[in-house]
Design an enzyme around this catalytic site. Structure first.
Site, short mmCIF file in Angstrom:
data_model
loop_
_atom_site.label_atom_id
_atom_site.label_comp_id
_atom_site.label_asym_id
_atom_site.label_seq_id
_atom_site.Cartn_x
_atom_site.Cartn_y
_atom_site.Cartn_z
N ALA A 23 0.87 -1.19 0.00
CA ALA A 23 0.00 0.00 0.00
C ALA A 23 0.90 1.24 0.00
CB ALA A 23 -0.96 -0.01 1.19
N ALA A 26 3.86 8.11 -0.75
CA ALA A 26 5.07 8.91 -0.97
C ALA A 26 6.11 8.73 0.15
CB ALA A 26 4.68 10.38 -1.11
N HIS A 28 6.91 5.82 1.57
CA HIS A 28 7.72 4.67 1.16
C HIS A 28 8.65 5.06 0.01
CE1 HIS A 28 3.98 2.55 2.70
NE2 HIS A 28 4.91 1.96 3.39
N ARG A 178 -2.76 3.69 6.49
CA ARG A 178 -4.05 3.65 7.21
C ARG A 178 -4.87 4.92 6.99
NH1 ARG A 178 -0.89 0.49 11.16
NH2 ARG A 178 -1.84 -1.58 11.23
#
Ligand code: PAF
Length: 274
Positions: A23, A26, A28, A178
């Site tokens: 999921a 930016a 990551h 989340r």
């Protein structure tokens, strides 16, 4: 996977590793880019790790977007993507865990028993599989970063840990997979985490270093957003995660709160007077 990683890192070349649960956002991507800058090749893992979720937590509904993530990583020049199945990572009868005792029961560990044991176990396993020179983590999970640093030190793991800054939305909300759970009203309410941290930062900038007063000011900000349920607001040492009474030597200011049923975290680092 080990053979692929070894082949991607001939003599004298550095392999960077970004462990993720997919999921991708930016935040990551900033880790992937830092890894690309600092290393010769980059490996990324996508694995929604069941052992770090409590029985009543969101493991089954955790957002999964493998194809999109794969394309993103390819476009970012990632050499190796590791997306194991649960059975590969935890074969039947797997009963060995890594526990970073003490640290794992603080901050998020207090409200998520077993969470950091799951994180430390999967990260140790991933390090053994990938054998990276450098591994990249986000500052947003500040307790996780402290635990991984301690894990690497205590088990003499041969990997350098790089912690990269939090990436935020324009209104300050820290990026998180989340955030996708929030409806538009909750999305607005969620900025209370950042607003409370900014209140602390502003006070600290004017010379306030008493943790109790800084926390009281942050709690006032939360009182204005009664729909958001505070889990913790703490001012702690960055390495031990123990509360500090005074921030003059620097401190981690960490918050966790429930917006609806979504648990969000955020933090800032106060730099000491020198
Ligand atoms: O930060 C995360 O996404 C996870 O905790 C990690 C480090 C990938 C371990 O599952």
């Amino acid at each position: 996977m080990r053979a692929a990683c070894r082949a991607a890192r001939p003599e004298q070349r550095r392999l960077g590793f970004v462990p993720t649960m997919g999921a991708l956002h930016a935040g990551h991507i900033s880790l992937v880019r830092a890894a690309r800058q600092q290393c010769d090749a980059v490996a990324v893992s996508i694995f929604v790790n069941p052992t770090q979720f409590g029985p009543k937590e969101d493991f089954s509904k955790y957002p999964r977007s493998f194809e999109r993530d794969r394309e993103t990583l390819e476009a970012e020049g990632v050499a190796i993507l590791f997306a194991p199945s649960t059975e590969e990572m935890y074969p039947p009868g797997a009963t060995t865990f890594v526990a970073v005792e003490g640290l794992s029961e603080k901050l998020c560990g207090r409200s998520r028993p077993g969470h950091f044991r799951g994180v430390a176990t999967v990260v140790a396993k991933l390090f053994n599989i990938v054998e990276p020179d450098c591994a990249f983590f986000g500052q947003k999970d500040a307790a996780q970063a402290a635990i991984i640093r301690r894990l690497v030190r205590d088990l003499d793991l041969d990997v350098e840990i790089v912690v990269c800054p939090i990436v935020r939305e324009p209104d300050g909300l820290a990026l998180s997979s989340r955030n996708a759970y929030l409806d538009s009203q909750q999305r607005e309410q969620a900025t209370v985490l950042y607003r409370s941290l900014m209140r602390v930062q502003t006070l600290a900038d004017t010379g306030e270093s008493d943790s109790a007063r800084l926390i009281a000011a942050a709690l006032e900000v939360f009182e204005q957003e009664p729909a958001v349920r505070l889990d913790y607001f703490e001012i702690v040492d960055r390495d031990t995660l123990d509360p500090v009474a005074n921030t003059s030597q620097g401190a981690l200011v960490a918050v966790a709160a429930f917006v609806g049923s979504t648990r969000l975290i955020d933090n800032i680092v106060l730099h000491g007077a020198g």
